[in-house]
Design a protein around this motif. Structure first.
Motif, short mmCIF file in Angstrom:
data_model
loop_
_atom_site.label_atom_id
_atom_site.label_comp_id
_atom_site.label_asym_id
_atom_site.label_seq_id
_atom_site.Cartn_x
_atom_site.Cartn_y
_atom_site.Cartn_z
N ALA A 114 50.90 19.30 -5.99
CA ALA A 114 50.61 18.59 -4.98
C ALA A 114 49.05 18.87 -5.78
CB ALA A 114 50.42 19.66 -3.75
N ILE A 115 48.82 17.20 -5.21
CA ILE A 115 47.69 15.74 -5.69
C ILE A 115 47.00 16.21 -4.08
CG2 ILE A 115 45.91 15.01 -7.09
CD1 ILE A 115 48.68 14.76 -8.76
N GLY A 116 45.41 15.93 -4.46
CA GLY A 116 45.05 15.71 -2.81
C GLY A 116 43.35 16.16 -2.16
N TYR A 117 42.93 15.54 -1.90
CA TYR A 117 41.91 15.81 -1.98
C TYR A 117 42.27 17.14 -0.29
CZ TYR A 117 40.21 11.34 -2.87
OH TYR A 117 40.55 9.95 -3.49
N LYS A 118 40.65 17.97 -0.67
CA LYS A 118 40.33 19.14 -0.08
C LYS A 118 40.39 19.07 1.56
CE LYS A 118 37.59 22.26 -1.84
NZ LYS A 118 36.22 22.79 -2.31
N GLU A 119 41.56 19.76 2.28
CA GLU A 119 41.36 19.86 3.61
C GLU A 119 39.96 21.60 3.84
OE1 GLU A 119 39.74 18.92 6.77
OE2 GLU A 119 41.22 17.95 6.42
#
Length: 199
Positions: A163-168
């Motif tokens: 998975a690729i994304g911005y951290k939350e």
């Protein structure tokens, strides 16, 4: 919704100076639903494209889906096991990593294909870190499901997903995963993995 994150890294035991991108790299399970633009996503895969490989075979292949393409995203998410599906669906991009297990030049077995795929994903991961993106790799996939859905050749192995994304913030996860998310990122001592100047 903007969220304040408590820390930029959870690496607590770095013994020698290493590059900031290596210090920053981490595999979160809490992802923001913020979209990743197609051009930026292609930039990550351009980094993967330039990874080294045995005989320059470049045996890797990636099947990627952005959440905006609901049909493709749902299709690819079926390749994850139930545990990973529980958190990874929050990420804006899912990717299946495959590797060709035979050499192009002679069709003999390529024992280095998995290693080379890993190198390509590492290149992608560090390029992602440069853009404040995070990558979480998953061994928990269903290779037979991948073959069924994507009609994958016999000499190509579905090996991993990420998975690729911005951290939350970890608060979006259930209690068990929140604990994992906030735990220190530990590694074996260097002496356990390095034999230097062996006699």
């Amino acid at each position: 919704m903007a969220t304040t994150l408590k820390k930029t890294t959870n690496k607590t035991d770095i013994k020698y100076p290493i590059h900031d991108l290596l210090q920053k790299r981490w595999s979160p399970r809490a992802f923001s639903d913020k979209s990743i633009e197609p051009e930026l996503l292609k930039q990550l895969f351009e980094a993967a494209r330039w990874a080294p490989s045995s005989y320059n075979e470049q045996p890797w292949h990636f099947i990627a889906a952005r959440k905006e393409d609901e049909e493709a995203f749902k299709k690819l998410s079926a390749v994850m096991n139930d545990f990973n599906r529980g958190w990874a669906l929050a990420a804006p991009v899912l990717v299946l990593g495959l590797t060709k297990t035979t050499f192009e030049m002679n069709e003999n077995s390529n024992p280095h294909a998995g290693h080379d795929l890993g190198q390509a994903i590492s290149h992608l991961t560090f390029e992602a870190s440069r853009h404040d993106l995070y990558v979480h790799q998953m061994a928990g996939i269903l290779p037979d499901k991948a073959r069924e859905i994507y009609d994958i050749a016999e000499n190509v192995e579905p090996m991993t997903m990420f998975a690729i994304g911005y951290k939350e913030a970890a608060s979006q996860l259930d209690d068990g995963l929140q604990e994992k998310e906030q735990a220190p990122n530990e590694r074996k001592p260097l002496s356990d993995i390095l034999t230097l100047n062996a006699g």
